[in-house]
Design a protein around this motif. Sequence first.
Motif, PDB file in Angstrom:
ATOM      1  N   ASP A 130       0.116   3.120   1.187  1.00 27.60           N
ATOM      2  CA  ASP A 130       1.040   4.124   0.802  1.00 27.60           C
ATOM      3  C   ASP A 130       0.690   5.325   1.607  1.00 27.60           C
ATOM      4  O   ASP A 130       1.613   5.960   2.259  1.00 27.60           O
ATOM      5  CB  ASP A 130       1.259   4.601  -0.707  1.00 27.60           C
ATOM      6  N   SER A 143       8.535   3.515  -2.550  1.00 26.12           N
ATOM      7  CA  SER A 143       7.632   2.857  -2.896  1.00 26.12           C
ATOM      8  C   SER A 143       7.191   2.829  -4.188  1.00 26.12           C
ATOM      9  O   SER A 143       6.644   1.998  -4.841  1.00 26.12           O
ATOM     10  CB  SER A 143       6.243   3.484  -2.141  1.00 26.12           C
ATOM     11  N   LEU A 147       7.018  -0.823  -5.150  1.00 22.79           N
ATOM     12  CA  LEU A 147       5.622  -1.348  -5.279  1.00 22.79           C
ATOM     13  C   LEU A 147       5.230  -2.141  -6.317  1.00 22.79           C
ATOM     14  O   LEU A 147       4.598  -3.226  -6.401  1.00 22.79           O
ATOM     15  CB  LEU A 147       4.764  -0.315  -4.740  1.00 22.79           C
ATOM     16  N   ALA A 156       0.230  -1.117  -8.379  1.00 22.03           N
ATOM     17  CA  ALA A 156       0.986  -0.141  -7.472  1.00 22.03           C
ATOM     18  C   ALA A 156       0.320   1.224  -7.848  1.00 22.03           C
ATOM     19  O   ALA A 156       0.214   1.987  -6.976  1.00 22.03           O
ATOM     20  CB  ALA A 156       2.615  -0.260  -8.238  1.00 22.03           C
ATOM     21  N   LEU A 176       1.546  -8.454  -1.436  1.00 16.98           N
ATOM     22  CA  LEU A 176       2.501  -7.470  -1.036  1.00 16.98           C
ATOM     23  C   LEU A 176       3.324  -8.063   0.096  1.00 16.98           C
ATOM     24  O   LEU A 176       4.220  -7.826   0.503  1.00 16.98           O
ATOM     25  CB  LEU A 176       1.346  -6.262  -0.530  1.00 16.98           C
TER      26      LEU A 176
END
Length: 273
Positions: A130, A143, A147, A156, A176
Amino acid sequence: MTSVVLTRRGTALWARIDRPGSGNACDSTVLTGLERWLAAATDPGVRVLVLTGTGRSFCAGADLAEATALLGDLPALLAHLDRGRRLVRALRAAPVPTVAAVNGAAFGGGLELLLGCDIAVAADGARIGDRHLAAGQVPGWGSSVLLPLAVGPALARRLLITGETWSAEESVRRGLVSAAVADDRLVGHVDALAAAVAARDPAAVRRMLTVARPPVAEADWDREWETLAAHVTAQAAASAGTASPPDRHAPGAPTRPDPLHPPPGTEHPRCAP
């Protein structure tokens, strides 16, 4: 010169972000190119959309130089950031399956573009994370919303808060991405994947997308946008020397733009040759 190269490979339309000198960071020209790519998905001959990058990066995220230059014009900065946010949301709603061919580093907004795709395949040399905090920023393109759906809430939070980087192999293990392949096999692997999808009945594929894509509550998108708006408002105020930036809940504070407004350039679809 375009910052996004569109190429037809069979029934797949590939978009390759082509700013290797900046890590394929998303400036306004990249956003325009990606909007054009998404708009072309309405062409009946396009069955799959594929996103990748030039060189050693998939996408380094939003172009911080361009964003910093807009600190003196807060409405323009928020509009620029919202443009990327709407792009990711439009990617999740594309009428055909979308594939991220992650050829290299994917950070920040690059991770968010990956998360917006239905399937992600990473080259062995890819590195994913990230990293918003490393740049003194918070997410704005999804995100924090997407995520947890991909890797679960605990992982996450870890990825968002620590800013750590995952290898392709670890990204597969964590859920992911769906596969990691040798760098020189990435294009061929994704070509085969796209061909397999294109061989299916298009109407059935479209309906499958409606059930395969996990829903996201509007309140979750709102929370991320309001947090980002408050953060960049404070940064703009600090840059201008303002003692007390407006509170995000105060009258006149930046508000969430209409999420249903289509990304610029998608109102009149154009198909790349």
